[in-house]
Structures are given as C-alpha cells and as structure tokens.
Design a protein around this motif. Structure first.
Motif, PDB file in Angstrom:
ATOM      1  N   GLU A 192      11.872  -4.809  40.684  1.00  0.00           N
ATOM      2  CA  GLU A 192      10.629  -5.587  40.765  1.00  0.00           C
ATOM      3  C   GLU A 192      10.524  -6.322  42.097  1.00  0.00           C
ATOM      4  N   LYS A 194       6.913 -11.043  44.364  1.00  0.00           N
ATOM      5  CA  LYS A 194       7.371  -9.769  43.801  1.00  0.00           C
ATOM      6  C   LYS A 194       6.408  -8.697  44.288  1.00  0.00           C
ATOM      7  N   ASN A 237      17.509 -17.901  40.178  1.00  0.00           N
ATOM      8  CA  ASN A 237      18.314 -16.674  40.138  1.00  0.00           C
ATOM      9  C   ASN A 237      17.987 -15.723  41.279  1.00  0.00           C
ATOM     10  N   THR A 278      21.315 -11.738  30.678  1.00  0.00           N
ATOM     11  CA  THR A 278      20.380 -10.618  30.827  1.00  0.00           C
ATOM     12  C   THR A 278      21.112  -9.294  30.651  1.00  0.00           C
ATOM     13  N   ASP A 306      16.320  -3.447  36.651  1.00  0.00           N
ATOM     14  CA  ASP A 306      14.843  -3.454  36.703  1.00  0.00           C
ATOM     15  C   ASP A 306      14.328  -4.638  37.529  1.00  0.00           C
ATOM     16  N   LEU A 307      14.997  -5.792  37.357  1.00  0.00           N
ATOM     17  CA  LEU A 307      14.566  -6.981  38.107  1.00  0.00           C
ATOM     18  C   LEU A 307      14.720  -6.764  39.613  1.00  0.00           C
ATOM     19  N   ARG A 319      20.747  -3.445  32.211  1.00  0.00           N
ATOM     20  CA  ARG A 319      19.629  -2.548  32.574  1.00  0.00           C
ATOM     21  C   ARG A 319      18.463  -3.351  33.109  1.00  0.00           C
ATOM     22  N   MET A 320      18.261  -4.515  32.491  1.00  0.00           N
ATOM     23  CA  MET A 320      17.155  -5.373  32.931  1.00  0.00           C
ATOM     24  C   MET A 320      17.428  -5.956  34.316  1.00  0.00           C
TER      25      MET A 320
END
Lengths: 230, 393
Positions: free
Chosen positions: B70, B225, B35, B59, B66-67, B62-63
């Motif tokens: 990250e 990351k 991904n 997913t 966030d990803l 919102r996540m």
C-alpha cells in the motif's frame, strides 16, 4: 453541546446528555446491542452529527450496509468505520472513504490512529463538532488484550471524547467478564445503558444519565426505531 | 557505517542516520501514526540492497506485506532479504508460513528466543524493526519487556544490527515511560500530535542520540499512501506581479492544483499540493493585479516560505515585485525568486535580475521555465532547504 440517544421515551426522562459523556452499554448476547448502537449513531447522523464506529465483530462493509439498507437520507460522508475484522480474516482490503482497516482487535495502536484520523476529518476538514464514537465491542478487544491494556486505551479515548465534547458509547457483553473487569471499566464511564432478559424478552434502562435510573422498559427494534413499552 | 531511516529530514537531524549496532526508538503519542516510520526504515534498508527484518506483534504477516504494498514498497521484490518474525499468529492460534514464529507472544522469554535465533541465523548486519513495542509490553508485562529489550539490544550490537522499535506511549507507569524514553535506546525520535480538541497535525523530532549532537527540532509530517512519511509544509506562498507566470508555476509544481481565475488571470487564488523528494506542501498563489492587494495580504498569513515569481523579460514589473514582498509581509521569511520565462527572447539572467532588484546574495534566484516545468523542482528544493534551515535555528 448536547446529545440524545434517539430512544424517545428514554430521552424524555433523561433530558439532554451533555457533550463529553461516555456511556457503557451492557447487555446479554442477542439482545440487539448492535442495532441499538447503530440506532444511537443514526440518530446523530440525521441531526448532522458525525459517527465513528469501531467494529470488532462485523466487517466494516456489513456495518455500512446496515446504514445504507435501513437509514435513508443520512449523509454517508459523516460515517467513519474502523474495521478490526476484515484483515484478521486474511482479506487485504484497502481503506475507503468510510472504512479504515485496523490490523486486528489486538492492534490498539492502529485502532487509535484510525479513530483519530476520522476525528480529524470530521472536526477539522468538515467542521462537524458533534461526533459520536461507538465501540462495538469492548468484549472482543478484551478477548485479545488484558484488562489493564484495554483500560489504558479507554483512558485515552474517553478522555478525548470528553475534551472534544463528543458522545461515546462502548458496548460490552454481560456475563462474559468477571465483576472486577466490569467494576474497573465502569470508572471510565459517566453512565450506563443496561439491558436484561432472555429468550427474546429484553428490557432496557439508563443509569447515571439522570438523577435517578430510568424504569426498565420492554423494547422492540423496528428498523431505525427502538419502541419502548411500559 | 550509517543506516538511513528513509526519511531524509530525519536522517539530516540524525547526521546521516543510525550507526550499525545502535538502537532507535520511535516514541509516539497514542492516536498518532507511528508504525509507518519503522516500515519506512526497513524499506530503506531493503532498497539499498541490505537486509530488513520486521517483528510483527499485532498484524498477520500477510497483512504486513500488503501494508508495504500500500505504501508502494513491494516487499515481495526483495525475496529472502526481507524476513518477518511472526509474533502475532501464536496469539490467535493461527498457523504461520513464516520461518521465525514466536510460539508464545505473551511470554518475553519466548520472544527473546525467537529473536536471538533469527539474529544468529542472519549473520550480515541488518535492520530489525519491531512493529509495536507497546503491544509486546501489553502482552508480556512492562518489567519483563524492559529486561528483554536490554538483551535484544546487546545481541543486535554484537551482530552490528540496527534495531528499531515503534512504541506508543499509552498511559503506562511514569517509571516505565521515563525508562523507555531515556534509557533503553541509543536514540529516541518523538512522534507527536498537534491537538486542539482533536489531533489535527503530526510532527517528529529527535529527542536524543548518543553518537552525535542531533539537531533537536520538530518537523511536521503527513503520511501518504503510496509514499510513507513526508515532511509537510502547510503553507508556501507564490506571489509576484501580473502575468509573471504564478498560476503556471503552481500547476507545474503540483500533483493536483486548482485556480480561481477569470479571462485567464487569477482573481482569487491558486492552490496546489506538492509531493516531491520526501516533502509534501500546500502552495497558495496570489493574484498579481494591484486591485486584489487586500486579499493578497489575507492569503499570505502564516506562510512558511515564499516564491516570488518574475517575468525575466519584463523589468518594468520588478518594482511591483518587491512591493509584493512587502504587501505579503514576507520580509524575513525564506524567499526564493523564480526568474521565469527564461526561454523567451530578452530574458535576463539571474545575476542581472539580482542587480536590478537590488537583492543581496543570500536570496536565491532560480532560472525557470514554468511552462515546460524546467527548474521548478530545483526552485522547490532550494526553498525547502531554506525553510528547514530557518526551522532549525
């Protein structure tokens, strides 16, 4: 490479479980399957195995707490938890040393990646060849994805457990799925830990791990021990 | 116009990226991180001032944001140039704050309706990335999804969008996998795992493009990351005579490094990890004294490229330097000669060094002052280019 479950009387009857074995654990709700799964992982950890636990019902932190609160003396760096809950609840928690976050129980791709990352760490970096993979539970995954999808996912990962001589334990709720689902999934497993009973009176047995099924045992969970009677 | 994927080595293999109106499929083995490729492609479009659309299917939106954070790609910075088509919330019965929401993510028709609506609204050519085509296929069925993809691709072509799919190759039917791999997209990038019992390395490589003859080669990568996909060079050797500045060079180049030394000289090895311009590498420095030659040979096995470090002021050690290339069995590997200590009095310039070493013109000699990091990354870029060239032939 062989494994034991850590359930003393049952282990004596079954003997060593050979590496690459995939076991389905099926039982009614509230029968202590979470504890039994963690105890099987714990039994590996005290013998310097690694454990990868996929948690679809409890946030990863709770699973880690289970080990930290009950199981003193285990190497925490040998535990890997794939948390499929926390991000579904809307909490943007980052990955930690012990806990890797999957987006949701729908995200089988992400779950697979996180499992593989733990396998790589334990096998290649830490040189731990004896690893237990516990998926708790398939029932939650089946709530979000259809049987065929879950079968494909399991087909890949039971295959990897077999190829790497690991031990796989996959939890499923009894009474939540139709017969076709259970029969289909059974094809992927070498044996079964079966739990029956109700109202706090439960019995356990193992099937397919020895020439004959073990007898049914009453059991009680005492900390990190499963005490069998009968 | 070409749209870059954001992964420089991949863009090079694709001869610049993906043309507008075309589609790209990232086709991944199960268990291999895929991904992030799509996310990096969206991020690249956004950072170039373009528009990026991310179609989520497993997913919470919102996540997703966030990803991106990250990975160090603050999605919030791009305002309304970044759009999420929410194909997840409907699945779990949650409310969605997004403008485009797929009401029934398990119905290909519902998905198509939302995608078409979004494409009609977003007139300017954009990059549209599907988080997980396999999840859509799991939810909507293989055949219905394959039909829908044809429609999405046609629409994208009409509006000059670049459309990108992440796909995990679970054991679907052979026909479906062959169709996905060969037919549905203009280009396919394979993402695989190197496995021996478990997956311990990852690679990508272009399988096909229909607009150009793509470079077909496999490139190792790691996911960082923050950072995202980085081409990974597992072993670069740093060797050279005693006191040439190998340890200083390793530390100057590395984001983290450690040395086994005694009384200021390396007695076992230097190890460093480099993360620079889309590449990540592990570098291993050898000792320079002759008494350590037996371990120098051990250290050099399986290196992909070599830095030969010289003290530009000390011509007496040049013969020893050439000898070290033989000891490390580096002849034939991509080599960059690092002419270190260029700031010191009496330092020879690279061409004088070439003459004294008797090196041919095809071996680059880079002027460097490792103590102040001058020229170290330029030397790294040159070696990486040479490693990648060799890798593709």
């Amino acid at each position: 490479m062989t494994y034991n479950l850590g359930i003393s009387k049952m282990d004596e009857l079954i003997g060593d479980i050979k590496g690459g074995t995939n076991i389905m654990m099926i039982g009614p709700p509230m029968s202590g399957k979470d504890d039994i799964t963690n105890i099987i992982a714990y039994h590996g950890l005290i013998n310097k195995n690694a454990a990868v636990i996929v948690s679809t019902r409890e946030p990863g932190k709770n699973v880690l707490d289970w080990f930290e609160n009950r199981a003193l003396g285990i190497p925490p760096e040998h535990i890997g938890i794939v948390d499929c809950v926390t991000r579904t609840l809307g909490f943007g928690a980052p990955d930690t040393e012990n806990i890797k976050m999957a987006s949701s129980p729908v995200d089988l791709t992400g779950i697979g990646v996180k499992i593989s990352q733990f396998f790589e760490r334990f096998w290649m970096e830490m040189q731990i060849k004896e690893t237990r993979l516990c998926i708790n539970s398939l029932s939650t995954i089946l709530m979000y994805s259809n049987l065929q999808t879950v079968f494909r996912f399991l087909h890949v990962f039971t295959g990897r457990v077999k190829a790497a001589n690991m031990l796989g334990v996959y939890v499923i709720e009894d009474g939540m799925h139709d017969d076709k689902t259970i029969v289909t999934l059974k094809q992927l497993f070498d044996g079964m830990i079966e739990i029956r009973g109700d109202d706090g009176d439960y019995q356990i047995r193992a099937i397919g791990l020895s020439p004959k099924p073990t007898p049914w045992f009453d059991y009680e969970i005492d900390g990190v021990n499963i005490v069998l009677r009968g | 116009m070409m749209v870059e994927t954001g992964i420089p080595a991949l863009d090079k293999h694709l001869h610049g990226g993906v043309p507008q109106g075309k589609s790209l499929l990232y086709y991944a083995d199960p268990g291999v991180e895929c991904n992030v490729f799509g996310m990096q492609t969206v991020h690249r479009a956004l950072s170039e001032g373009g528009r990026g659309i991310y179609v989520t299917s497993s997913t919470d939106p919102r996540m997703i944001r966030d990803l991106f954070e990250e990975f160090g790609w603050g999605a919030g910075e791009y305002g309304d140039r970044f759009t999420i088509v929410d194909g997840f919330s409907g699945l779990i019965g949650a409310n969605s704050p997004e403008q485009y929401v797929v009401p029934n993510p398990d119905d290909a028709g519902s998905m198509t309706q939302s995608i078409k609506q979004m494409m009609e609204d977003v007139c300017e050519p954009s990059v549209i990335v599907f988080e997980s085509l396999s999840t859509i296929m799991d939810l909507c069925g293989e055949s219905a999804t394959l039909d829908a993809i044809e429609e999405w691709n046609k629409y994208a072509m009409l509006y000059d969008h670049v459309i990108v799919y992440n796909f995990t190759a679970w054991p679907y039917s052979e026909d479906t996998l062959a169709h996905v791999k060969e037919t549905i997209c203009n280009s396919v990038v394979l993402i695989g795992g190197i496995a021996a019992k478990v997956i311990f390395g990852q690679y990508f490589g272009v399988k096909k493009t229909d607009w150009d003859e793509a470079t077909k080669k496999c490139t190792l990568y790691k996911v960082l990351k923050p950072g995202g996909v980085r081409v990974y060079l597992p072993k670069i050797l740093v060797t050279g005579p005693f006191d040439a500045g190998k340890t200083t060079f390793v530390h100057a180049l590395s984001t983290k490094a450690v040395s086994v030394d005694r009384l200021g000289t390396t007695v076992a090895l230097d190890y460093g990890h480099v993360d620079h311009s889309g590449f990540t590498a592990d570098i291993f420095g050898t000792p320079g004294q002759e008494r350590f030659d037996p371990i120098v040979k051990l250290l050099s096995g399986e290196a992909m490229g070599v830095f030969l470090i010289l003290d530009s002021t000390n011509t007496n050690d040049f013969a020893r330097a050439k000898r070290m290339l033989e000891i490390t069995e580096s002849i034939g590997l991509p080599v960059v000669i690092v002419a270190n200590k260029q700031d010191m009095k009496g330092a020879l310039v690279p061409e004088e060094i070439r003459r004294k070493l008797g090196m041919t013109d095809d071996v680059p000699i880079m002027p460097v002052v490792a103590a102040s990091c001058e020229g170290v990354f330029e030397a790294f870029d040159v070696l990486v280019d040479r490693v990648m060239e060799v890798d593709s032939t």
